[in-house]
Design an enzyme around this catalytic site. Structure first.
Site, PDB file in Angstrom:
ATOM      1  N   ASP A  62      96.774  81.647 139.205  1.00  0.00           N
ATOM      2  CA  ASP A  62      95.747  81.218 140.152  1.00  0.00           C
ATOM      3  C   ASP A  62      94.979  80.043 139.559  1.00  0.00           C
ATOM      4  O   ASP A  62      94.440  80.143 138.448  1.00  0.00           O
ATOM      5  CB  ASP A  62      94.767  82.353 140.442  1.00  0.00           C
ATOM      6  CG  ASP A  62      95.383  83.458 141.275  1.00  0.00           C
ATOM      7  OD1 ASP A  62      95.484  83.282 142.498  1.00  0.00           O
ATOM      8  OD2 ASP A  62      95.761  84.498 140.694  1.00  0.00           O
ATOM      9  N   HIS A 102      89.622  81.117 147.242  1.00  0.00           N
ATOM     10  CA  HIS A 102      88.895  82.329 147.595  1.00  0.00           C
ATOM     11  C   HIS A 102      88.154  82.878 146.380  1.00  0.00           C
ATOM     12  O   HIS A 102      88.398  82.483 145.239  1.00  0.00           O
ATOM     13  CB  HIS A 102      89.851  83.388 148.135  1.00  0.00           C
ATOM     14  CG  HIS A 102      90.905  83.812 147.141  1.00  0.00           C
ATOM     15  ND1 HIS A 102      92.001  83.034 146.827  1.00  0.00           N
ATOM     16  CD2 HIS A 102      91.038  84.939 146.382  1.00  0.00           C
ATOM     17  CE1 HIS A 102      92.746  83.650 145.937  1.00  0.00           C
ATOM     18  NE2 HIS A 102      92.183  84.807 145.641  1.00  0.00           N
ATOM     19  N   ASP A 110      91.575  93.439 141.963  1.00  0.00           N
ATOM     20  CA  ASP A 110      90.654  92.474 141.359  1.00  0.00           C
ATOM     21  C   ASP A 110      89.923  93.127 140.189  1.00  0.00           C
ATOM     22  O   ASP A 110      89.158  94.080 140.373  1.00  0.00           O
ATOM     23  CB  ASP A 110      89.636  91.982 142.389  1.00  0.00           C
ATOM     24  CG  ASP A 110      90.240  91.001 143.382  1.00  0.00           C
ATOM     25  OD1 ASP A 110      91.399  90.603 143.179  1.00  0.00           O
ATOM     26  OD2 ASP A 110      89.557  90.638 144.353  1.00  0.00           O
ATOM     27  N   GLU A 222      95.469  85.072 150.872  1.00  0.00           N
ATOM     28  CA  GLU A 222      96.361  85.369 151.981  1.00  0.00           C
ATOM     29  C   GLU A 222      95.862  84.765 153.287  1.00  0.00           C
ATOM     30  O   GLU A 222      94.656  84.639 153.508  1.00  0.00           O
ATOM     31  CB  GLU A 222      96.491  86.892 152.140  1.00  0.00           C
ATOM     32  CG  GLU A 222      97.104  87.550 150.925  1.00  0.00           C
ATOM     33  CD  GLU A 222      96.949  89.063 150.901  1.00  0.00           C
ATOM     34  OE1 GLU A 222      97.748  89.729 150.215  1.00  0.00           O
ATOM     35  OE2 GLU A 222      96.019  89.580 151.556  1.00  0.00           O
ATOM     36  N   LYS A 336     101.031  82.887 151.376  1.00  0.00           N
ATOM     37  CA  LYS A 336     101.132  84.338 151.279  1.00  0.00           C
ATOM     38  C   LYS A 336     100.601  85.015 152.549  1.00  0.00           C
ATOM     39  O   LYS A 336      99.532  84.666 153.052  1.00  0.00           O
ATOM     40  CB  LYS A 336     100.346  84.865 150.072  1.00  0.00           C
ATOM     41  CG  LYS A 336     100.553  86.354 149.799  1.00  0.00           C
ATOM     42  CD  LYS A 336      99.625  86.879 148.715  1.00  0.00           C
ATOM     43  CE  LYS A 336      99.924  86.254 147.382  1.00  0.00           C
ATOM     44  NZ  LYS A 336      99.133  86.925 146.298  1.00  0.00           N
ATOM     45  N   HIS A 341     100.541  97.570 156.042  1.00  0.00           N
ATOM     46  CA  HIS A 341     101.549  98.535 156.475  1.00  0.00           C
ATOM     47  C   HIS A 341     100.968  99.834 157.024  1.00  0.00           C
ATOM     48  O   HIS A 341     101.698 100.634 157.602  1.00  0.00           O
ATOM     49  CB  HIS A 341     102.466  98.872 155.296  1.00  0.00           C
ATOM     50  CG  HIS A 341     101.708  99.389 154.100  1.00  0.00           C
ATOM     51  ND1 HIS A 341     101.378 100.717 153.940  1.00  0.00           N
ATOM     52  CD2 HIS A 341     101.195  98.746 153.017  1.00  0.00           C
ATOM     53  CE1 HIS A 341     100.717 100.874 152.810  1.00  0.00           C
ATOM     54  NE2 HIS A 341     100.584  99.689 152.228  1.00  0.00           N
ATOM     55  N   THR A 383     104.005  90.471 150.812  1.00  0.00           N
ATOM     56  CA  THR A 383     103.717  91.537 149.854  1.00  0.00           C
ATOM     57  C   THR A 383     104.289  92.882 150.317  1.00  0.00           C
ATOM     58  O   THR A 383     104.893  92.976 151.369  1.00  0.00           O
ATOM     59  CB  THR A 383     102.202  91.679 149.645  1.00  0.00           C
ATOM     60  OG1 THR A 383     101.595  91.998 150.905  1.00  0.00           O
ATOM     61  CG2 THR A 383     101.599  90.381 149.141  1.00  0.00           C
ATOM     62  N   GLU A 421     106.502  89.811 146.890  1.00  0.00           N
ATOM     63  CA  GLU A 421     105.677  90.308 145.785  1.00  0.00           C
ATOM     64  C   GLU A 421     105.538  91.816 145.937  1.00  0.00           C
ATOM     65  O   GLU A 421     105.688  92.350 147.034  1.00  0.00           O
ATOM     66  CB  GLU A 421     104.275  89.692 145.802  1.00  0.00           C
ATOM     67  CG  GLU A 421     104.223  88.204 145.577  1.00  0.00           C
ATOM     68  CD  GLU A 421     102.796  87.674 145.584  1.00  0.00           C
ATOM     69  OE1 GLU A 421     101.853  88.503 145.674  1.00  0.00           O
ATOM     70  OE2 GLU A 421     102.627  86.451 145.493  1.00  0.00           O
ATOM     71  N   ASN A 422     105.222  92.495 144.844  1.00  0.00           N
ATOM     72  CA  ASN A 422     104.804  93.891 144.940  1.00  0.00           C
ATOM     73  C   ASN A 422     103.301  93.933 145.155  1.00  0.00           C
ATOM     74  O   ASN A 422     102.544  93.173 144.539  1.00  0.00           O
ATOM     75  CB  ASN A 422     105.214  94.696 143.706  1.00  0.00           C
ATOM     76  CG  ASN A 422     104.838  94.038 142.392  1.00  0.00           C
ATOM     77  OD1 ASN A 422     105.016  92.844 142.218  1.00  0.00           O
ATOM     78  ND2 ASN A 422     104.327  94.830 141.464  1.00  0.00           N
ATOM     79  N   ALA A 423     102.855  94.802 146.051  1.00  0.00           N
ATOM     80  CA  ALA A 423     101.434  94.861 146.397  1.00  0.00           C
ATOM     81  C   ALA A 423     100.613  95.545 145.315  1.00  0.00           C
ATOM     82  O   ALA A 423      99.441  95.217 145.115  1.00  0.00           O
ATOM     83  CB  ALA A 423     101.255  95.589 147.727  1.00  0.00           C
ATOM     84  N   LEU A 424     101.219  96.511 144.626  1.00  0.00           N
ATOM     85  CA  LEU A 424     100.530  97.280 143.594  1.00  0.00           C
ATOM     86  C   LEU A 424     101.366  97.279 142.316  1.00  0.00           C
ATOM     87  O   LEU A 424     102.591  97.162 142.382  1.00  0.00           O
ATOM     88  CB  LEU A 424     100.316  98.732 144.065  1.00  0.00           C
ATOM     89  CG  LEU A 424      99.465  98.922 145.329  1.00  0.00           C
ATOM     90  CD1 LEU A 424      99.508 100.381 145.772  1.00  0.00           C
ATOM     91  CD2 LEU A 424      98.034  98.465 145.105  1.00  0.00           C
ATOM     92  N   ARG A 451     101.900  92.628 137.396  1.00  0.00           N
ATOM     93  CA  ARG A 451     101.395  91.412 136.808  1.00  0.00           C
ATOM     94  C   ARG A 451     101.588  91.504 135.320  1.00  0.00           C
ATOM     95  O   ARG A 451     101.799  92.585 134.778  1.00  0.00           O
ATOM     96  CB  ARG A 451      99.930  91.261 137.227  1.00  0.00           C
ATOM     97  CG  ARG A 451      98.997  90.548 136.345  1.00  0.00           C
ATOM     98  CD  ARG A 451      97.586  90.491 136.865  1.00  0.00           C
ATOM     99  NE  ARG A 451      97.280  90.643 138.255  1.00  0.00           N
ATOM    100  CZ  ARG A 451      97.150  89.642 139.116  1.00  0.00           C
ATOM    101  NH1 ARG A 451      97.335  88.403 138.690  1.00  0.00           N
ATOM    102  NH2 ARG A 451      96.852  89.874 140.361  1.00  0.00           N
TER     103      ARG A 451
END
Length: 476
Positions: A62, A102, A110, A222, A336, A341, A383, A421-424, A451
């Site tokens: 970022d 953002h 975060d 996003e 992104k 979901h 994601t 990407e994976n969300a978690l 990450r």
């Protein structure tokens, strides 16, 4: 660790096909106090070398607006990011840069707080309608409301001008390193911007240090409204979220749209019966399954306007990005889109609607987004690729697999590449299996792993991750 990774992995330079894997850097990679240094620098070189030995293609980082232009408008400090690029080049890793306009803090994952630039926050304090606002007048400082995209409200500049100027400064700062372009995936015409470095300039070596530009569009980077903020306990999963259209700029746009439609009363505000952040669809009259207001003439008008504002914002920001990077042969942009979901297995898809995705059981809300990205040659980065339906709580009516299929279908129809990407954070084989299967089935052009950090380098996690990278390199 590097030796075991090399045994389990496969060099990206040797890879002839497959889905390249990038790894997200920590949110606080660059020091937030001044932007001139790097955190964890002593271990970073070792960690980057390990990533390279496992076959990872590169890293994603970022580039925070609040760090680079944090103190004075028009004064940019990319020094910390230059140091990171140099370290990545030494490790022969490519770099994806995210233009992060953002705030960091208040969303899932975060772990640090990086506000918008100080001077932007001061302007928002003076005119709080620059912030997204819900029906209870709760203001969000996550991202400047796109109701004022074209108004000179930030120290005499429009938000779009600020974003474009930032990207131009980024481009100019790294201009000395800009070189030829490399086609990563001819099937989808994915082109990356290459920097010449001491490893490959004038040498017959595989090129490293390649950069993609991902353009931030809203909260968490996003393209969406800040409809489900976690800060201060405002929203909790699986709440439906809340509409964010009550600042004076968006209300004025809604008023004009309602008058043009011949129903001025529709322009007074959003739906009054849409519940709150933590409601369920059937708790509300607007989102309920049978006869809900979302499917009425008014509901269709409001959702068309609400989602159109989001699309137009994306188009404006991407137009600015294209004006900066478009003259470079083969520049690659990406955007992104959030993987919302929960409550997907309902008629209204309420959480998607409050986020600005006009997607219901009977309407495809992702095709217009994909077509907008296609006009600018941008890839759709999505994601929740690692999630399976049966892993989710039943009362949340989740269908991440069906959602991914719908988004992938929209990307194919629009002729744009799909990245994931994976969300978690996930380190288990089940999550890896799901990503590999989706990458193959949907012909993904790239995958970014969330990450880099101590958990990733735990021995068992690292062994599974290195094997996952190898499997992705073999996916076709």
């Amino acid at each position: 660790m590097a030796e075991s990774a090399a045994a389990a992995g496969q060099s990206s330079s040797a890879r002839k096909s497959g889905v390249p894997v990038f790894v997200m850097m920590p949110l606080d990679t660059v020091k937030t106090c001044c932007g001139s240094g790097l955190n964890h620098r002593k271990t970073m070189a070792r960690d980057l070398a390990a990533l390279k030995s496992s076959g990872v293609e590169g890293i994603m980082v970022d580039v925070w607006w609040g760090v680079v232009e944090g103190e004075e408008p028009g004064l940019y400090n990319f020094e910390g990011y230059m140091k990171l690029v140099e370290m990545a080049r030494d490790a022969r890793l490519k770099v994806q840069a995210v233009m992060s306009f953002h705030q960091c803090g208040g969303n899932v994952g975060d772990t640090v707080n990086i506000p918008l630039p100080r001077w932007v926050v001061e302007d928002m304090d003076k005119d709080q309608d620059l912030a997204y606002t819900d029906q209870c007048e709760r203001r969000s400082y996550e991202y400047v409301s796109f109701g004022c995209d074209d108004m000179p409200v930030l120290d005499g500049r429009t938000p779009i001008q600020c974003y474009t100027d930032f990207m131009s400064a980024f481009h100019d700062h790294f201009a000395a390193f800009l070189g030829n372009t490399i086609v990563v995936s001819p099937t989808h015409l994915i082109i990356f911007l290459c920097f010449l470095c001491r490893h490959c300039a004038g040498a017959n070596l595989p090129c490293a240090g390649v950069q993609e530009v991902q353009v931030g569009m809203g909260p968490a980077g996003e393209l969406r409204y800040p409809s489900y903020p976690e800060s201060e306990g405002t929203w909790e999963f699986p709440g439906i979220g809340a509409f964010q259209c009550y600042d004076k700029y968006l209300l004025n746009s809604l008023k004009m749209a309602a008058e043009a439609a011949g129903n001025p009363d529709w322009g007074l505000g959003g739906p009054t019966d849409a519940g709150g952040y933590n409601s369920r669809p059937d708790d509300t009259d607007f989102f309920r399954q049978d006869g809900g207001g979302w499917d009425s003439e008014y509901g269709q008008f409001f959702m068309s306007w609400y989602s159109r504002m989001l699309l137009e914002h994306g188009d404006r920001v991407l137009s600015g990005a294209a004006s900066v990077f478009g003259h470079e042969p083969g520049v690659h942009l990406s955007v992104k889109v959030a993987g919302i979901h929960w409550h997907y297995d309902t008629e209204s898809h309420a959480p998607e609607l409050t986020a600005g995705y006009y997607n219901t059981r009977r309407r495809d809300g992702y095709l217009p987004i994909a077509r907008m990205l296609g006009r600018h040659g941008a890839v759709l980065n999505f994601t929740c690729v690692e999630m399976r339906d049966h892993e989710q709580p039943q009362d949340a009516r989740c269908m991440p697999e069906g959602l991914v299929r719908r988004v992938a279908s929209a990307a194919r129809e629009a002729g744009v590449g799909l990245a994931g990407e994976n969300a978690l954070p996930r380190y288990d084989d089940a999550a890896h299996d799901q990503v590999v299967a989706t990458a193959q089935e949907e012909r993904m052009v790239a995958f970014t792993y969330l990450r880099m950090g101590p958990d990733l380098f735990q021995p068992d996690n690292w062994r599974r991750f290195a094997l996952f990278v190898t499997r992705m390199s073999q996916a076709r």
